[in-house]
Every structure is written in structure tokens, then in C-alpha cells.
Design a protein around this motif. Structure first.
Motif, short mmCIF file in Angstrom:
data_model
loop_
_atom_site.label_atom_id
_atom_site.label_comp_id
_atom_site.label_asym_id
_atom_site.label_seq_id
_atom_site.Cartn_x
_atom_site.Cartn_y
_atom_site.Cartn_z
N ALA A 358 0.65 -1.17 0.26
CA ALA A 358 -0.05 0.03 0.51
C ALA A 358 1.09 1.26 -0.10
O ALA A 358 0.55 2.50 -0.27
CB ALA A 358 -1.06 -0.09 1.33
N LEU A 359 1.85 1.28 -0.03
CA LEU A 359 2.65 2.38 0.67
C LEU A 359 3.79 2.54 -0.24
O LEU A 359 4.18 2.24 -1.95
CB LEU A 359 4.22 1.81 1.36
CG LEU A 359 4.51 3.22 2.07
CD1 LEU A 359 4.38 4.18 3.00
CD2 LEU A 359 6.26 2.43 2.49
N ASN A 360 3.68 4.50 -0.97
CA ASN A 360 3.79 5.12 -2.05
C ASN A 360 5.73 5.14 -1.73
O ASN A 360 5.69 5.72 -0.27
CB ASN A 360 2.95 6.26 -2.43
CG ASN A 360 1.71 6.04 -3.13
OD1 ASN A 360 1.98 4.78 -4.12
ND2 ASN A 360 0.99 6.60 -2.85
N PRO A 361 6.34 5.36 -2.25
CA PRO A 361 7.63 5.79 -1.88
C PRO A 361 8.42 7.07 -1.31
O PRO A 361 7.51 8.24 -2.05
CB PRO A 361 8.85 5.36 -3.18
CG PRO A 361 8.04 5.46 -4.03
CD PRO A 361 6.57 5.06 -3.73
N PRO A 362 8.96 7.44 -0.42
CA PRO A 362 9.35 8.16 -0.40
C PRO A 362 9.50 9.49 -1.86
O PRO A 362 9.88 9.01 -2.70
CB PRO A 362 10.62 8.20 0.35
CG PRO A 362 10.67 6.94 0.78
CD PRO A 362 10.05 6.01 -0.08
N GLY A 363 9.17 11.00 -1.13
CA GLY A 363 8.95 11.64 -2.55
C GLY A 363 7.06 11.96 -2.80
O GLY A 363 7.00 12.84 -3.49
N SER A 364 6.63 10.81 -2.06
CA SER A 364 5.07 11.07 -2.80
C SER A 364 4.56 10.63 -1.39
O SER A 364 4.98 10.88 -0.65
CB SER A 364 4.92 9.08 -3.40
OG SER A 364 5.94 9.37 -4.61
N TRP A 365 3.17 11.22 -1.77
CA TRP A 365 2.13 11.51 -0.81
C TRP A 365 1.15 10.10 0.35
O TRP A 365 1.48 9.04 -1.18
CB TRP A 365 1.10 12.67 -1.11
CG TRP A 365 1.65 14.25 -0.97
CD1 TRP A 365 2.17 14.61 -2.11
CD2 TRP A 365 1.58 14.79 -0.07
NE1 TRP A 365 2.37 15.86 -1.50
CE2 TRP A 365 2.23 15.88 -0.34
CE3 TRP A 365 1.49 15.07 1.29
CZ2 TRP A 365 2.42 16.78 0.17
CZ3 TRP A 365 1.81 15.35 1.91
CH2 TRP A 365 2.03 16.78 1.96
N ASN A 366 1.21 9.96 0.98
CA ASN A 366 0.78 9.08 1.71
C ASN A 366 -0.05 9.58 2.06
O ASN A 366 -0.60 10.61 2.51
CB ASN A 366 1.52 8.17 2.16
CG ASN A 366 2.21 7.08 1.55
OD1 ASN A 366 2.36 6.29 0.76
ND2 ASN A 366 3.48 7.48 1.57
N THR A 367 -1.50 8.98 2.29
CA THR A 367 -2.77 8.36 3.37
C THR A 367 -2.74 7.82 4.57
O THR A 367 -3.09 6.69 4.17
CB THR A 367 -4.27 9.48 2.49
OG1 THR A 367 -4.31 10.44 1.23
CG2 THR A 367 -5.25 9.37 3.74
N TYR A 368 -3.14 8.27 5.73
CA TYR A 368 -3.01 7.93 7.00
C TYR A 368 -4.98 7.83 6.73
O TYR A 368 -5.58 8.87 7.17
CB TYR A 368 -2.50 8.08 8.01
CG TYR A 368 -1.66 6.97 8.32
CD1 TYR A 368 -0.84 5.74 7.71
CD2 TYR A 368 0.38 7.48 9.09
CE1 TYR A 368 -0.01 5.22 8.16
CE2 TYR A 368 0.51 6.80 9.59
CZ TYR A 368 0.69 5.77 8.92
OH TYR A 368 1.93 5.35 9.41
N GLU A 369 -5.35 6.47 7.74
CA GLU A 369 -6.88 6.80 8.29
C GLU A 369 -6.23 6.14 9.75
O GLU A 369 -6.40 5.04 10.09
CB GLU A 369 -8.08 6.47 7.96
CG GLU A 369 -9.38 6.58 8.47
CD GLU A 369 -10.19 5.84 8.49
OE1 GLU A 369 -11.58 5.95 8.68
OE2 GLU A 369 -10.02 4.61 7.43
N LEU A 370 -6.20 7.11 11.51
CA LEU A 370 -6.25 6.34 12.03
C LEU A 370 -7.79 6.23 13.06
O LEU A 370 -8.50 6.99 13.02
CB LEU A 370 -5.71 7.02 13.39
CG LEU A 370 -4.79 7.72 12.73
CD1 LEU A 370 -2.71 8.23 13.26
CD2 LEU A 370 -3.43 6.00 12.09
N LEU A 371 -8.65 5.51 12.75
CA LEU A 371 -10.09 4.81 13.36
C LEU A 371 -10.05 5.01 14.77
O LEU A 371 -9.51 3.11 15.09
CB LEU A 371 -10.29 3.80 12.31
CG LEU A 371 -12.03 3.63 12.53
CD1 LEU A 371 -13.03 4.73 12.83
CD2 LEU A 371 -12.49 2.77 11.59
N VAL A 372 -10.54 5.55 15.85
CA VAL A 372 -10.05 4.59 17.15
C VAL A 372 -12.01 4.98 17.63
O VAL A 372 -12.40 5.56 17.25
CB VAL A 372 -9.62 6.33 17.39
CG1 VAL A 372 -9.39 5.92 19.30
CG2 VAL A 372 -8.05 6.67 17.49
N GLU A 373 -12.59 3.86 18.32
CA GLU A 373 -13.38 3.13 18.87
C GLU A 373 -13.11 2.86 19.81
O GLU A 373 -12.67 1.53 19.67
CB GLU A 373 -14.20 2.49 18.07
CG GLU A 373 -14.59 3.30 16.56
CD GLU A 373 -15.61 2.36 15.21
OE1 GLU A 373 -16.69 2.90 14.82
OE2 GLU A 373 -15.23 1.21 14.89
#
Length: 552
Positions: A358-373
Motif C-alpha cells: 500500500a505504501l508510496n515511496p519517499p517523495g510521494s504522498w500517502n494517506t493515513y486513516e486512524l480509526l479510534v473506537e
């Protein structure tokens, strides 16, 4: 502002795909059974040019027979197609291809295609309705991490033919760009006008842009990079979170209002982007504590840099408080498994195979979702679940706390964009108010947290500055009913602010009797939550805790 726009245009013109991507193959399909755009040859050449510069081969055809064998292609581009262009057998083959892991890219009048094929309607996202005359308009970038739009600023003015669609696709797609209907004539979608979007389709990926009517579009470097990013996403060589996204509100979108810096260093701010400098410190959202929520943010690392996102920590101007009392979701290209990207630092490693895919390499943008329940924390990277962690440490709790981003050290350069949150619910002890009038804290061994907000009289109030009323839909209070009873008014902003709801509290419930009282909340007011207590003369009741639930 003009200099910023010129700079963005120059940057867009020089963008290329990340080096060392695997070679892949793209089919460009431009068959028309209705209106035929004179821009089709320019579009085909633009995709050929992008392929030559970015290591993918391009086959162009108007022969629908090619759809009987798509196994050799990572993505299929519907370039200004119109009308009914595939027969039943070809449709079935294309559906099998996409659902099995293939990619679809629709350009402009791809939305004016296959009206009688329900699957295609879901794939493209929306069907064409009509359009006004070609004219300039402002395009708003809603997602600045997707490879198709990361090169753009928040606003982009360009000339094209602007489609209206038969239905708004937002509920079922992830919107990347939308049109500002106030900047041109003829938009009829009520002010919410998606124009570029993406979404997963079974095991495959779909991308569509309504741009691309004019011949000139295909010579525009910025638009070419929209196409390139859409192709790279659809082909699976660039990752992005394309799940539908609704109900989020911004914590950071270019303004650090509500944020506080703990420790040395900090973040430089430019182009609605925060970039770490100095260390070790923490930029934390001090305006609000969060309960159950989905936190999304976009991040990009330079080389082997180190940073992280902290959750579930108490308010403090000491960055080590977050380290010692909260949890860090790590960002670091190389480290031990429990201390690298996607790990809960020092507690649980990510699923490394899923993370790497799922990871784009350094220099590219990535998106986190942190789902806390509750005490459960799930980490999604570009839409893929890579960690599922439950807190069992008695010194830490995810049930209520702040969020923050780390500046790790002078040599660590990590950028963040578009930090947003969807509140799911928040439970607060009554005595945790940050302001009030007439209220007192009463120690009760039977109460949650060991105390209640008690001796409440008519007109007393309590304010909770770190708890937002925005999007709240329901209120439940746990009350101790030994007094004469009364009501709780839920207000936004101040104790005299907009009334969101009122709930009755019965009286004389027994010495240690607690009960829950619930009401729905209405209105779109924002600001901190305030509770106002009303009733007859005498002590009314005690408030142990309360829970807000937010729109999903």
C-alpha cells in the motif's frame, strides 16, 4: 497570490512519475456512437507522450473486439467515448477484467457512454446530463495527495466544457476535484459539483475526470499530470485512498488555529502544507479532545526521515507527555518492525506485507486513516488496513485525548496536508468542564471517574471548550437522580448559544441510582458544547458523564 499560482504551474510542468516503477501497458479506447470530439487525436498523443516519459506502453484502438482479451493491460482509458460502444459479450469481458483487478480511466464524455449498462454507470460514477458553453471556471482540489491532483494547489482556474451530471456521485466515490459554480455560468448541481473522482471497484480501480473536452487541454502540463496520475492509480502502480469520504471537518487546511507547539523546533507552513523542522517536538490540536473518531491526514517523507502521528494523550506543553501517555503511529522508512511506518511505536508492528503493497515511496504522498473506537485503533494506509491494535496498557487510554504530529529532528523532513476528522462519539466526565457557573464537583465512589457534577440549581451551566458541537446528532447523559429533577439544555458555542436539544431528568431516583437520559440534537451550529441546567427551586440532579454521537 499570482506568484504562487505561477510557481505551481511551473512545478506541474516538470512533474514525472516516481523512478523505478515497473513497466506496464495501457489500452486507449476512443470509439464513439454519438458526438465525436475533435480532441480525440490530441488526447491519444498526450497519453502516448506520457507513456514514453513514464515507462508504460500505449495501444490505441476503436475496435471493441479488443475487449475480449484485456489480460495484457493494467489499465483501459475510455477517451471521450460516446454512446453504446460495447456489445453484451464485450461488456461481460470488461466487467470481469475490472472486478478481477484491472483499471478503468474515464475522460470527459466517458460519462456520455453506455447509458443502458448499469455496471458501467457505477464504474464511471455519474452520467452526463448537459453542459453550458465552454468558459473559464475555478476547480477546487479536494484531495491533494492523490497522484492525479497532488501537483495542484487548492484552486485551479482553467477553460473547458463543464459537465452537469444526472446525479451527484459523492456518496459512492472519492471526490478529488469539484467545480466552484459561482465562478462560471450554467452549473446546476446546487453548489456541490464533483468533476474528478476515483473509487475501488471490487479488486480493480476506477478513475474519472470531466476535464478534457478541448484540444488545448491535452497540451496543458497540469492537465497531462491529472491524466498521468489517474492512469498510474488505475494501473495499480501508485496507491491512493479512493474510498468515499463524507462527514469530515478540517483540523488543518492551511491555518494552524487551534494548534499548539510543544517542545523545540516546529513546522514551516507553505502552500497549505506543514513541513517539520527542528526537534524533538509535537504540534498538537489543543482546541479539542476526541473520543471515537476517524482521523485522516496526508503525509510525505524525504529520504529516511522520521515522524509520527500521536493519538490519545492529555493536554500538555511537554512533547514527552504524548510519548509516555499516548500512542504513536510511526512514519519511518527503515527501523525495527514495531518502529517503522504503520507500527504502533513500541507496541505492535504493522502487517508488513500489506503495508509494503500500500505504501508510496519517499517523495510521494500517502494517506493515513486512524480509526479510534473505544480502546481499538485501526490504521489504514492509502485505504488498506495495515494495523489493528487494542490498548491494554492501564496508563494509557484511547477513549479520550488529543491528536498531534511530530517534528523529530533537524535531519528529518516530513510534510503533512489536509488533516481532517470525522467525529463518531465522545464520552466526557461531567466534572471535566473547562468553564461553568454555579456547578460543583461532588466526590462519589460510585461515579465514573470518582466524581459527579453536582448540587445543580436552576440556571447553572458547564462549558466544555475541548468538545465540539459540530455534527453532533445525539446526547446521552448518565445522571444521579436524587433531587427534584429538571432538564439539560445542550447548546453550542456559549451557554446562550444555539439550542441543539433538551432532555428531561426525572427526580428522586434513590440514593445511588443512576440512569441514562437521551435526546436527539438538531441544527448545524459549531463551537464548544455547553450544558445549561433548568428546573424548580432546589437541587435538581447530578451529572456523572455524557456522550455525544456524531453523524456518520
Amino acid at each position: 497570490m499570482l506568484s504562487k499560482l505561477l510557481t505551481l504551474t511551473l512545478v506541474a510542468a516538470t512533474l514525472t512519475a516516481t523512478p523505478a516503477e515497473p513497466a506496464y501497458d495501457v489500452l486507449v479506447f476512443s470509439k464513439t456512437a454519438g458526438f465525436r470530439h475533435d480532441a480525440i487525436p490530441a488526447g491519444i498523443q498526450a497519453v502516448r507522450d506520457l507513456g514514453a516519459a513514464n515507462d508504460f506502453t500505449v495501444t490505441a484502438t476503436e475496435d471493441a473486439g479488443a475487449f475480449t482479451d484485456l489480460a495484457g493491460y493494467e489499465a483501459v482509458v475510455f477517451l471521450n467515448t460516446t454512446g453504446d460502444v460495447l456489445d453484451d459479450t464485450q461488456q461481460a469481458a470488461f466487467q470481469s477484467y475490472v472486478d478481477g483487478g484491472g483499471g478503468y480511466v474515464g475522460v470527459h464524455s466517458a460519462a456520455d457512454t453506455e447509458y443502458d449498462w448499469a455496471y458501467y454507470g457505477r464504474l464511471v460514477g455519474a452520467y452526463f446530463k448537459n453542459h453550458p458553453a465552454i468558459q473559464p471556471a475555478t476547480v477546487r482540489t479536494e484531495d491533494r495527495a492523490h497522484p492525479a491532483t497532488a501537483h495542484l494547489g487548492p484552486a485551479w482556474t482553467r477553460t473547458d466544457e463543464w459537465y452537469n451530471y444526472r446525479a451527484n456521485p459523492r456518496a459512492s466515490v472519492h471526490v478529488l476535484q469539484s467545480l466552484d459554480e459561482a465562478t462560471y455560468s450554467g452549473g446546476d448541481m446546487g453548489g456541490d459539483h464533483p468533476i474528478t473522482w476515483c473509487h475501488p471497484q471490487e479488486r480493480g480501480r476506477a478513475f474519472y475526470t470531466g476535464l478534457g473536452h478541448t484540444i488545448e487541454s491535452y497540451a496543458d502540463p497540469a492537465f497531462r499530470n491529472v491524466l498521468l496520475g489517474g492512469i498510474r492509480y488505475a494501473a495499480g502502480v501508485a496507491q491512493a485512498d479512493c474510498r468515499p469520504e463524507n462527514g469530515y471537518s478540517a483540523l488543518y487546511d492551511g491555518s494552524t488555529a487551534g494548534w499548539s507547539q510543544a517542545g523545540p523546533g516546529g513546522f514551516a507552513e507553505a502552500d497549505a502544507t506543514l513541513t517539520s523542522q527542528g526537534g524533538l517536538g509535537l504540534l498538537w490540536y489543543s482546541a479539542e479532545e476526541l473520543g471515537s473518531y476517524s482521523l485522516k491526514l496526508d503525509w510525505r517523507v524525504t529520504g529516511d526521515s522520521n515522524s509520527g502521528v500521536f493519538v490519545g494523550f492529555p493536554a500538555s506543553d511537554d512533547p514527552w507527555s504524548a510519548v509516555n501517555n499516548g500512542y504513536e503511529v510511526q512514519i519511518d522508512a527503515t527501523d525495527a518492525p514495531d518502529r517503522t511506518t504503520g507500527s504502533i511505536y513500541g507496541f505492535q508492528a504493522a502487517d508488513l506485507a500489506a503495508r509494503d503493497a500500500a505504501l508510496n515511496p519517499p517523495g510521494s504522498w500517502n494517506t493515513y486513516e486512524l480509526l479510534v473506537e473505544g480502546e481499538r485503533l485501526r490504521v489504514y494506509l492509502n485505504g488498506v488496513l495495515i494495523n489493528d491494535f487494542t490498548s491494554t496498557d492501564p496508563r494509557r487510554s484511547l477513549r479520550q485525548g488529543h491528536v498531534g504530529i511530530q517534528n523529530h529532528g533537524d535531519a528529518d523532513v516530513v510534510s503533512f496536508r489536509d488533516i481532517r476528522v470525522k467525529r463518531l462519539s465522545a464520552t466526557v466526565e461531567g466534572e471535566a468542564c473547562t468553564a461553568g457557573g454555579g456547578v460543583r464537583v461532588v466526590r462519589r465512589a460510585s461515579a465514573g471517574g470518582g466524581a459527579t457534577l453536582g448540587r445543580l440549581d436552576d440556571g447553572d451551566w458547564a462549558g466544555y471548550e475541548r468538545l465540539s458541537a459540530q455534527g453532533a446528532t445525539a446526547f446521552t447523559a448518565r445522571v444521579r437522580t436524587t433531587g427534584v429533577g429538571g432538564t439539560v439544555e445542550v447548546r453550542a458555542g456559549t451557554r446562550a448559544g444555539p439550542l441543539l436539544g433538551t432532555v428531561a431528568v426525572p427526580g428522586r431516583g434513590g440514593r445511588e441510582r443512576y440512569r441514562d437520559v437521551t435526546t436527539t440534537l438538531t441544527g448545524s451550529a459549531s463551537g464548544p458544547v455547553h450544558l445549561v441546567f433548568k428546573g424548580r427551586r432546589g437541587e435538581l440532579f447530578e451529572l456523572d458523564s455524557f456522550t455525544l454521537r456524531y453523524a456518520r
